[in-house]
Motif scaffolding. Structure first.
Motif, PDB file in Angstrom:
ATOM      1  N   THR A 200      -6.110  -4.440  45.748  1.00  0.00           N
ATOM      2  CA  THR A 200      -6.426  -3.123  46.285  1.00  0.00           C
ATOM      3  C   THR A 200      -5.830  -2.027  45.411  1.00  0.00           C
ATOM      4  N   LEU A 201      -6.366  -0.825  45.598  1.00  0.00           N
ATOM      5  CA  LEU A 201      -5.897   0.339  44.856  1.00  0.00           C
ATOM      6  C   LEU A 201      -4.754   1.030  45.597  1.00  0.00           C
ATOM      7  N   LYS A 202      -3.844   1.606  44.864  1.00  0.00           N
ATOM      8  CA  LYS A 202      -2.841   2.477  45.452  1.00  0.00           C
ATOM      9  C   LYS A 202      -3.370   3.907  45.473  1.00  0.00           C
ATOM     10  N   THR A 203      -3.013   4.658  46.503  1.00  0.00           N
ATOM     11  CA  THR A 203      -3.469   6.041  46.591  1.00  0.00           C
ATOM     12  C   THR A 203      -3.077   6.819  45.342  1.00  0.00           C
ATOM     13  N   GLU A 204      -1.873   6.564  44.835  1.00  0.00           N
ATOM     14  CA  GLU A 204      -1.415   7.277  43.645  1.00  0.00           C
ATOM     15  C   GLU A 204      -2.312   7.009  42.446  1.00  0.00           C
ATOM     16  N   GLU A 205      -2.869   5.807  42.369  1.00  0.00           N
ATOM     17  CA  GLU A 205      -3.772   5.483  41.265  1.00  0.00           C
ATOM     18  C   GLU A 205      -5.067   6.278  41.366  1.00  0.00           C
ATOM     19  N   ILE A 206      -5.549   6.448  42.590  1.00  0.00           N
ATOM     20  CA  ILE A 206      -6.781   7.219  42.791  1.00  0.00           C
ATOM     21  C   ILE A 206      -6.550   8.686  42.448  1.00  0.00           C
ATOM     22  N   LEU A 207      -5.435   9.236  42.918  1.00  0.00           N
ATOM     23  CA  LEU A 207      -5.136  10.639  42.644  1.00  0.00           C
ATOM     24  C   LEU A 207      -4.917  10.874  41.160  1.00  0.00           C
ATOM     25  N   GLU A 208      -4.260   9.928  40.504  1.00  0.00           N
ATOM     26  CA  GLU A 208      -4.038  10.053  39.067  1.00  0.00           C
ATOM     27  C   GLU A 208      -5.352  10.012  38.298  1.00  0.00           C
ATOM     28  N   ALA A 209      -6.301   9.188  38.782  1.00  0.00           N
ATOM     29  CA  ALA A 209      -7.608   9.113  38.125  1.00  0.00           C
ATOM     30  C   ALA A 209      -8.359  10.437  38.270  1.00  0.00           C
ATOM     31  N   ILE A 210      -8.233  11.074  39.436  1.00  0.00           N
ATOM     32  CA  ILE A 210      -8.861  12.391  39.614  1.00  0.00           C
ATOM     33  C   ILE A 210      -8.240  13.391  38.652  1.00  0.00           C
ATOM     34  N   ASP A 211      -6.911  13.383  38.562  1.00  0.00           N
ATOM     35  CA  ASP A 211      -6.224  14.289  37.636  1.00  0.00           C
ATOM     36  C   ASP A 211      -6.692  14.062  36.196  1.00  0.00           C
ATOM     37  N   ARG A 212      -6.765  12.795  35.810  1.00  0.00           N
ATOM     38  CA  ARG A 212      -7.051  12.456  34.415  1.00  0.00           C
ATOM     39  C   ARG A 212      -8.473  12.835  34.016  1.00  0.00           C
ATOM     40  N   HIS A 213      -9.406  12.704  34.950  1.00  0.00           N
ATOM     41  CA  HIS A 213     -10.814  12.934  34.597  1.00  0.00           C
ATOM     42  C   HIS A 213     -11.365  14.238  35.167  1.00  0.00           C
ATOM     43  N   ALA A 214     -10.495  15.095  35.697  1.00  0.00           N
ATOM     44  CA  ALA A 214     -10.962  16.284  36.421  1.00  0.00           C
ATOM     45  C   ALA A 214     -11.924  17.142  35.610  1.00  0.00           C
ATOM     46  N   SER A 215     -11.677  17.266  34.319  1.00  0.00           N
ATOM     47  CA  SER A 215     -12.497  18.169  33.497  1.00  0.00           C
ATOM     48  C   SER A 215     -13.923  17.666  33.309  1.00  0.00           C
ATOM     49  N   GLU A 216     -14.168  16.385  33.614  1.00  0.00           N
ATOM     50  CA  GLU A 216     -15.501  15.824  33.400  1.00  0.00           C
ATOM     51  C   GLU A 216     -16.155  15.309  34.674  1.00  0.00           C
ATOM     52  N   LEU A 217     -15.461  15.425  35.798  1.00  0.00           N
ATOM     53  CA  LEU A 217     -16.005  14.892  37.048  1.00  0.00           C
ATOM     54  C   LEU A 217     -16.927  15.898  37.731  1.00  0.00           C
ATOM     55  N   ALA A 218     -18.117  15.422  38.098  1.00  0.00           N
ATOM     56  CA  ALA A 218     -19.028  16.206  38.924  1.00  0.00           C
ATOM     57  C   ALA A 218     -18.964  15.779  40.386  1.00  0.00           C
ATOM     58  N   LEU A 219     -18.342  14.602  40.644  1.00  0.00           N
ATOM     59  CA  LEU A 219     -18.330  14.084  42.011  1.00  0.00           C
ATOM     60  C   LEU A 219     -17.285  12.980  42.141  1.00  0.00           C
ATOM     61  N   VAL A 220     -16.620  12.935  43.291  1.00  0.00           N
ATOM     62  CA  VAL A 220     -15.855  11.769  43.718  1.00  0.00           C
ATOM     63  C   VAL A 220     -16.571  11.205  44.940  1.00  0.00           C
ATOM     64  N   MET A 221     -17.023   9.956  44.848  1.00  0.00           N
ATOM     65  CA  MET A 221     -17.677   9.329  45.988  1.00  0.00           C
ATOM     66  C   MET A 221     -17.258   7.881  46.081  1.00  0.00           C
ATOM     67  N   MET A 222     -16.777   7.484  47.241  1.00  0.00           N
ATOM     68  CA  MET A 222     -16.304   6.113  47.428  1.00  0.00           C
ATOM     69  C   MET A 222     -16.394   5.746  48.899  1.00  0.00           C
TER      70      MET A 222
END
Length: 429
Positions: free
Chosen positions: A169-191
């Protein structure tokens, strides 16, 4: 009913059932039988059981059709032209929303596509979608086809977050870090809200807040969350969500889906969307004029008129939720799932550890489902317990999904399941 000190005895399970304030609801559902005996049904995460009052609810509309014909649209106990509104109160409670933010319509995959028309608006620089790895296939196909429609390569445009080596399973911190890391190129978060395979419940509030910080739209597939775990979509700031009604909502195979659209988008009438007659301003609907004028709120995403018979079956279950109370159901669900986890741990202590629960142990990170990775017996083990009257769910390569539903499962069901499972494992020694 307070949280108990669990015991591995049938008498304990029977005592818990006698203390259960929701025990009468089991009689409100049809329990399937096999060889003349009720099965132990632990598969509400795939298809919920039928409430006994479904036939009555559908019968009312069949009688209206028979006696009123077309006049049933505006006459009878529940005029069909407004039938969808009947479910709004319960749906708003179940997902934590205002009534104008929810509507029952279509099926889940259809609704996700319709919502992505509005909320996936990629540009040449911000075009990527962040999701979890191993999402349910329909979600994978939806995202693949959406990015292709906009001219992007799914292998590049879809970012799948994978658990670290050695974890399921994923840790919440890993998900938040992924949003931070890719924020400049993300058009959507969907899960998913609750992951179908592992049973992990994601921290939707923190995910939505982090995405909102970067002004990235965020949406959730709540197929395994609605009716299973507490939700507060409005307060969390989720942009959109969709769900089906045939799992924990017990509304019948393939029955109507539902959507949530946050109020901040409800009157954004210039937001791109596909239009249909039933989404048009209902005060002008029968003027039959050109020019789509969407209704405010989630109803502005409607296309076609209501599936009244399906909504009637849906309402039969929703009314039970309102009567039983979501807090009461949640408490019992946590107790049942906790008892299942306890018995599985006891089983492993008495044997070589052969059942690995890959669902998080923290009740706040799961719902009713525990996913059991079996290290002995495989599909043959599943077939053996099935032959003993257990109904649960097999997923390749080696996972048995078990979902105690508080409406109709008992503590004795859980005890019997663990007993049958332990006996079946002996065949593979």
């Amino acid at each position: 009913m307070p949280f108990p000190e669990y015991q591995r005895t049938e008498s304990f399970a029977e005592r818990m059932d006698k203390l259960d304030p929701l025990r009468r609801y089991r009689e409100f559902f049809f329990i399937p039988e096999r060889n003349g005996r009720p099965v132990i049904y632990l598969c509400g995460n795939s298809l919920g059981l039928q409430p006994r009052q479904v036939a009555e609810y559908i019968g009312v509309e069949l009688d209206a059709w028979a006696s009123l014909g077309v006049d049933g649209h505006f006459g009878g106990a529940h005029p069909w032209v407004y039938y969808r509104k009947r479910s709004k109160e319960a749906l708003s409670v179940l997902v934590g929303a205002d009534e104008d933010e929810v509507v029952a319509m279509n099926q889940l995959s259809t609704n996700l596509h319709l919502l992505l028309v509005s909320f996936y608006r990629p540009s040449s620089k911000k075009y990527r979608i962040l999701t979890e790895s191993g999402a349910f296939p329909s979600d994978q196909y939806i995202l693949e086809s959406q990015v292709k429609y906009h001219g992007f390569d799914p292998a590049d445009a879809i970012i799948e977050m994978e658990p670290a080596a050695g974890r399921h399973t994923l840790k919440t911190e890993e998900i938040l870090e992924a949003i931070d890391r890719h924020a400049s190129e993300l058009a959507l978060v969907m899960m998913a809200g609750v992951q179908y395979y592992t049973g992990q419940r994601f921290d939707m509030e923190k995910i939505a807040q982090r995405a909102a910080y970067y002004r990235i739209p965020v949406g959730f597939d709540l197929a395994h969350a609605v009716g299973n775990v507490p939700l507060a979509l409005h307060d969390w700031g989720v942009d959109f969500a969709a769900w089906c009604s045939y799992k924990y909502l017990n509304s019948g195979p393939g029955n109507v889906s539902g959507i949530f659209v946050h109020q901040k988008h409800g009157k954004a009438f210039d937001l791109p969307r596909f239009a249909g007659w039933w989404g048009h301003d209902e005060s002008e609907r029968f003027l039959m004029k050109k020019g789509f004028k969407p209704m405010g709120g989630a109803d502005g995403w409607l296309l076609a008129n209501d599936n009244v018979l399906g909504l009637a079956a849906h309402q039969a279950s929703l009314d039970l939720f309102m009567e039983a109370g979501l807090e009461n159901l949640t408490l019992k669900s946590e107790q049942l799932t906790g008892y299942l986890a306890f018995l599985l741990n006891q089983l492993n202590e008495r044997n070589k550890p052969v059942i690995e629960v890959i669902t998080p142990g923290n009740p706040r990170e799961r719902g009713a489902q525990l996913s059991l990775f079996v290290h002995k017996g495989g599909k043959a083990l599943f077939d053996r317990i099935t032959n003993e009257g257990i109904v649960c769910d097999w997923r390749n390569p080696n996972v048995i999904r078990v979902a105690p539903v508080p409406f109709y499962n008992s503590f004795k069901d859980i005890y019997k399941f663990a007993h049958v499972l332990e006996n079946a494992l002996r065949a593979f020694d």
